[in-house]
Design an enzyme around this catalytic site. Structure first.
Site, PDB file in Angstrom:
ATOM      1  CB  CYS A  17     -32.937  29.182   7.444  1.00 26.93           C
ATOM      2  SG  CYS A  17     -33.671  27.843   8.378  1.00 26.93           S
ATOM      3  N   GLY A  44     -27.739  22.616  10.354  1.00 19.89           N
ATOM      4  CA  GLY A  44     -28.158  23.837   9.680  1.00 19.89           C
ATOM      5  C   GLY A  44     -29.654  24.031   9.765  1.00 19.89           C
ATOM      6  CB  CYS A  45     -31.977  25.913   7.583  1.00 17.66           C
ATOM      7  SG  CYS A  45     -33.730  26.305   7.449  1.00 17.66           S
ATOM      8  CG  PHE A  46     -35.438  23.628  11.938  1.00 18.40           C
ATOM      9  CD1 PHE A  46     -35.999  24.647  11.190  1.00 18.40           C
ATOM     10  CD2 PHE A  46     -35.462  23.752  13.325  1.00 18.40           C
ATOM     11  CE1 PHE A  46     -36.577  25.760  11.793  1.00 18.40           C
ATOM     12  CE2 PHE A  46     -36.043  24.868  13.942  1.00 18.40           C
ATOM     13  CZ  PHE A  46     -36.606  25.872  13.165  1.00 18.40           C
ATOM     14  CD1 TRP A  47     -37.959  25.491   8.119  1.00 13.89           C
ATOM     15  CD2 TRP A  47     -37.334  27.003   6.595  1.00 13.89           C
ATOM     16  NE1 TRP A  47     -38.431  26.710   8.528  1.00 13.89           N
ATOM     17  CE2 TRP A  47     -38.066  27.653   7.618  1.00 13.89           C
ATOM     18  CE3 TRP A  47     -36.830  27.754   5.534  1.00 13.89           C
ATOM     19  CZ2 TRP A  47     -38.322  29.027   7.594  1.00 13.89           C
ATOM     20  CZ3 TRP A  47     -37.076  29.121   5.503  1.00 13.89           C
ATOM     21  CH2 TRP A  47     -37.822  29.748   6.517  1.00 13.89           C
TER      22      TRP A  47
END
Length: 214
Positions: A17, A44-47
């Site tokens: 990420c 976690g991953c902001f995507w």
């Protein structure tokens, strides 16, 4: 063992990420529209987190960025050093007449695994920690009661480890991170990690989604 296998697969097949890309500068942090409120979460991953929260009814926009640390205006590279104290977070602009903070908080706990301490799937480190920010005593109480309710429901086999902390500052991430889930649908990490999380979220939060995502 499952986590180790997933990590190795992610490492072999694609970059994780939010790896750095061409410098396009930072996104601009918008001002809330009249009547809008703002909420900030990290999971976690902001995507995938930004996509999940954007699909909720009453949410106008979601900005990916960094919060919970001490360094002002950090870059992704700064945050990756894990010396700034920041986590990858999203800032949500929403209409409280359509969706409440309590509903947002509930959705947040189903948009990631809040029982994983300082990691989410293949992403490890304090910058991927689960953290919920409150701006008022009422929001703090809502977060605490939501955690208590979900723990008691045994939805997750382990207890929630999400930090509940007062909001101080949010710094928007680089432009290329904004809306990454939709602009890079075929990217390896998106397909292998982000899409399954968003699909799982849709099932859990179907009643709260915008019609096109139900």
């Amino acid at each position: 063992m499952k986590r180790i296998i997933l990590y190795l697969a992610c490492t072999f097949l694609f970059a994780g990420c939010a790896l750095g890309q061409a410098d396009e500068g930072f996104a601009t942090l918008p001002n809330p529209k009249p009547g809008e409120q703002v909420a900030t979460f990290g999971g976690g991953c902001f995507w995938s987190m930004s996509e999940a929260m954007l699909e909720l009814k009453g949410v106008d926009k979601v900005i990916s960025g960094y919060a919970g640390g001490t360094t002002k205006n950090p870059s992704y590279e700064d945050v990756c050093t894990r010396t700034t104290g920041h986590a990858e977070c999203v800032q949500i602009y929403y209409d409280p007449k359509v969706i409440s903070f309590a509903a947002l908080a509930n959705a947040f706990f189903f948009a990631h695994d809040p029982t994983e301490l300082n990691y989410q799937g293949p992403d490890e480190g304090t910058d991927y920690r689960s953290v919920a920010f409150y701006r008022t005593p009422e929001e703090k109480e809502i977060l605490s009661s939501t955690i208590k309710r979900i723990n008691e429901s045994k939805h997750y086999p382990e207890s929630i480890v999400t930090q509940v902390v007062p909001f101080k500052a949010f710094y928007p991430a680089e432009k290329y991170h904004q809306g990454y889930y939709r602009s890079h649908p075929d990217q390896g990490y998106i397909q292998a990690v982000s899409v399954p999380k968003v699909m799982k979220f849709r099932k859990a939060e179907k009643a709260e989604l915008k019609p096109e995502f139900q």
